[in-house]
Design a protein around this motif. Sequence first.
Motif, PDB file in Angstrom:
ATOM      1  N   UNK A 118     -19.726 -18.803  13.956  1.00  0.00           N
ATOM      2  CA  UNK A 118     -19.029 -19.045  12.714  1.00  0.00           C
ATOM      3  C   UNK A 118     -17.707 -18.097  12.593  1.00  0.00           C
ATOM      4  N   UNK A 119     -17.787 -17.026  13.012  1.00  0.00           N
ATOM      5  CA  UNK A 119     -16.660 -15.884  12.842  1.00  0.00           C
ATOM      6  C   UNK A 119     -15.699 -16.198  13.872  1.00  0.00           C
ATOM      7  N   UNK A 120     -16.211 -16.808  14.997  1.00  0.00           N
ATOM      8  CA  UNK A 120     -15.053 -17.087  16.118  1.00  0.00           C
ATOM      9  C   UNK A 120     -14.245 -18.306  15.764  1.00  0.00           C
ATOM     10  N   UNK A 149     -15.867 -18.435   7.540  1.00  0.00           N
ATOM     11  CA  UNK A 149     -16.019 -16.903   7.515  1.00  0.00           C
ATOM     12  C   UNK A 149     -17.193 -16.627   6.556  1.00  0.00           C
ATOM     13  N   UNK A 150     -17.415 -17.538   5.600  1.00  0.00           N
ATOM     14  CA  UNK A 150     -18.465 -17.482   4.728  1.00  0.00           C
ATOM     15  C   UNK A 150     -19.751 -17.768   5.228  1.00  0.00           C
ATOM     16  N   UNK A 151     -19.964 -18.705   6.066  1.00  0.00           N
ATOM     17  CA  UNK A 151     -20.826 -19.065   6.853  1.00  0.00           C
ATOM     18  C   UNK A 151     -21.283 -18.076   7.861  1.00  0.00           C
ATOM     19  N   UNK A 167      -6.978 -22.862   6.002  1.00  0.00           N
ATOM     20  CA  UNK A 167      -7.769 -22.843   4.967  1.00  0.00           C
ATOM     21  C   UNK A 167      -9.305 -22.854   5.515  1.00  0.00           C
ATOM     22  N   UNK A 168      -9.488 -23.512   6.485  1.00  0.00           N
ATOM     23  CA  UNK A 168     -10.848 -23.985   7.190  1.00  0.00           C
ATOM     24  C   UNK A 168     -11.491 -22.550   7.450  1.00  0.00           C
ATOM     25  N   UNK A 169     -10.746 -21.740   7.890  1.00  0.00           N
ATOM     26  CA  UNK A 169     -11.169 -20.203   8.159  1.00  0.00           C
ATOM     27  C   UNK A 169     -12.076 -19.509   7.151  1.00  0.00           C
ATOM     28  N   UNK A 170     -12.044 -20.002   5.919  1.00  0.00           N
ATOM     29  CA  UNK A 170     -12.630 -19.662   4.706  1.00  0.00           C
ATOM     30  C   UNK A 170     -13.876 -19.984   4.885  1.00  0.00           C
ATOM     31  N   UNK A 171     -14.375 -21.276   4.658  1.00  0.00           N
ATOM     32  CA  UNK A 171     -15.787 -21.774   4.836  1.00  0.00           C
ATOM     33  C   UNK A 171     -16.388 -20.973   6.094  1.00  0.00           C
TER      34      UNK A 171
END
Length: 78
Positions: free
Chosen positions: A14-16, A62-64, A56-60
Motif C-alpha cells: 500500500x505504501x509503494x 497511505x491510510x491503508x 489524490x489516490x495516494x491518500x487512501x
Amino acid sequence: MDDRTKHRLLAVGSLLGAIAHVVAPRAMLAGVEWWYNEGLQADFESSEATVRRVRWLAVPNALAALYFWKRAADSDST
C-alpha cells in the motif's frame, strides 16, 4: 505465512502504491490509456485534472498502509 507477515506485506504494498501515485501519475495514466485503447477499444484522454485525481489516490493508499501496519503490530501481542 502468519497474519503479522501478511499485514506487513500489505502495508508495504500500500505504501509503494501511494508513492507511485504521487511520483509517477503520468506513467500510470499511460498504462491506463494503453489498456483503454488496446484492450477495451475505447478512447481515453487524460488531463491535468486527471493527474491531480491520480495523485489524490495516494491518500487512501497511505491510510491503508497505516491500517495494515497497525494490524501487524496488534497481531504481535496476541
